[in-house]
Design an enzyme around this catalytic site. Structure first.
Site: not given
Ligand code: UDX
Length: 437
Positions: A30, A85, A148-149, A152, A253, A261, A264, A267
């Site tokens: 990095d 990105t 990558e999926f 966090e 979900f 927010g 990922c 954006k």
């Molecule tokens: C996401 C994707 O899940 C992951 O597969 C990808 O690789 C990167 O983006 P992440 O950003 O870590 O992962 O968070 P995620 O667990 O998906 O949650 C995203 C947002 O959605 C959070 O702000 C969370 O609070 C919100 N959320 C999630 C909801 O508001 N309701 C839900 O039911 C689930």
């Protein structure tokens, strides 16, 4: 295998440590020297459960090194591109300058037969363009797109045991050679019968952005239902439970609340719309504009709810904000709905006292005007209202009787529908939530 990982952020640092743990010889690279210094000492530069332990154990094997020199990628056979990105300033499109710079900086150090593996989330078409660049520099080097999926908060688990592996190849039918090499990298996951999909570049790139678009749509769908519930007195949580029992829909979900927010989903859906526009298929994704709009309305609605429980004006009202990270088990405040609401409340005249188990320092950097404290007691003392904006376990488990002794008024806004209204009301609290009566 000898592996280099370019980019040691949320993705690359975890990827480096996990690959070393799996038995590979890894150098994480990095340009941020502070980040490298911290990783070298075995300290994670951000909060991610399990990562510090992994850095320590992988470090002890001698198989994990970190460097700020791309030259140290020389000798590795596989080079992962794991840089960010972000959204371009003032535009929806993704900013590819870090990906381009990472690939460019790697070119002088590639040896015959090396494989460059893209993991970053990119607009469709990027892999083919980068492949041309790489093969022009050395025609024996190939490029694979391997999105990558990871989530966090579950990054270590998601990296070691992914749901699926996707390999995008230049010529999936004609020369699948690089796939066999990547199979060696992921031998552990493949032995556990993790599904693996071999496809072309474009499909691999689209798998990632369409997965995120689907997840964002699912969240905004239930939040749209929450708006209707608010207008009718229905309960969105029970609605989600009931529709989620249909296997075709599924309950995951479908948590209504403050919305999505992070670094990922927001954006990525915007970059996807921008790319669709460039491809002349913007109509196909115009629904994502609505998904984005529903999501943003939740933040305003939460501020309105705060104003409502404060008797019509926020001015001078003492509001405790519990949670600043974009989700629990993370210190990430990038496009955090919680921090956004805390900031709006403050800007509209409330005296906000915010706290979070991990994200206080990052929140302070992003919004220095906010008063941030370490504990729930400090944040809630004599508060006119308490708002739960990130559903950390310690907030979900708060004892309403204990908290009732600290606050000024027993009023709680549950921005994540994570508390039991009956318990809180029984303890004498006025309970309000999004999408619930
Ligand atoms: C996401 C994707 O899940 C992951 O597969 C990808 O690789 C990167 O983006 P992440 O950003 O870590 O992962 O968070 P995620 O667990 O998906 O949650 C995203 C947002 O959605 C959070 O702000 C969370 O609070 C919100 N959320 C999630 C909801 O508001 N309701 C839900 O039911 C689930």
């Amino acid at each position: 295998m000898q592996i280099s990982v370019i980019g040691c952020g949320y993705l690359g640092a975890v990827h480096s440590a996990c690959l070393a743990e799996l038995g590979h010889d890894v150098v994480g690279i990095d340009i941020d020297e502070n980040k490298i210094a911290s990783l070298r000492e075995g300290n994670a530069p951000f909060f991610e459960p399990g990562l510090p332990e992994l850095l320590r154990s992988a470090g002890e094997t001698g198989r994990l090194r970190f460097s700020s020199e791309t030259a140290d990628a020389r000798g590795a056979r596989i080079h992962f591109i794991a840089v960010g990105t972000p959204q371009k300033k003032g535009e929806n499109a993704a900013d590819l300058r870090f990906v381009d710079a990472a690939v460019e900086s790697l070119l002088p150090y590639l040896s015959d037969g090396d494989i460059v593996v893209g993991k970053s989330t990119v607009p469709v078409g990027t892999a083919r363009r980068l492949a041309e660049r790489v093969t022009a520099a050395n025609s024996t080097v190939s490029l694979v797109w391997n999105p990558e999926f990871l989530r966090e908060g579950f990054a270590v688990q998601d990296t070691i045991s992914p749901d699926r592996l996707v390999y995008g190849l230049q010529d999936p039918a004609g020369s699948p050679g690089p796939a066999a090499v990547l199979d060696e990298v992921y031998a552990g996951a493949l032995a556990r019968e993790t599904p693996r999909i071999i496809t072309d570049y474009e499909t691999a790139e689209l798998v990632k952005v369409s997965a995120n678009a689907f997840l964002a749509t699912k969240i905004s769908f239930i939040n749209a239902m929450a708006e209707v519930c608010e207008a009718t007195g229905a309960d969105v949580t029970q609605l989600a439970d009931a529709i989620g029992l249909d296997n075709r829909i599924g309950r995951r979900f479908l948590n209504a609340g403050l919305g999505f927010g992070g670094g990922c989903l927001p954006k990525d859906i915007r970059a996807f719309m921008a790319r669709a526009g460039e491809l002349g298929v913007d109509q196909a994704l115009s629904f994502l504009r609505e998904v984005d709009a529903i999501n943003m309305r939740r933040r305003n609605r939460t501020v309105d709810l705060a104003r409502e429980v404060c008797g019509g004006s926020l001015i001078g009202r003492k509001i405790a904000v519990l949670g600043l990270a974009f989700k629990p088990d993370s210190d990430d405040v990038r496009d955090s709905p919680a921090l956004n609401v805390a900031a709006q409340l403050q800007l509209q005249g409330a005296a906000v006292l915010g706290t979070d188990p991990q994200a206080v320092d990052n929140a302070r950097l992003r919004f220095p005007e906010l008063t941030l404290v370490k504990t729930v007691e400090e944040a809630t003392e004599a508060a006119d209202a308490v708002m739960i904006l990130t559903e950390w376990k310690e907030y979900r488990q708060l004892d309403p009787h204990w908290l009732g002794q600290i606050v000024g008024a027993k009023t709680i806004v549950d921005g994540r529908n994570c508390l039991d209204p009956l318990t809180w009301r029984a303890a004498g609290w006025r309970y309000r939530a999004l999408g619930r009566p």
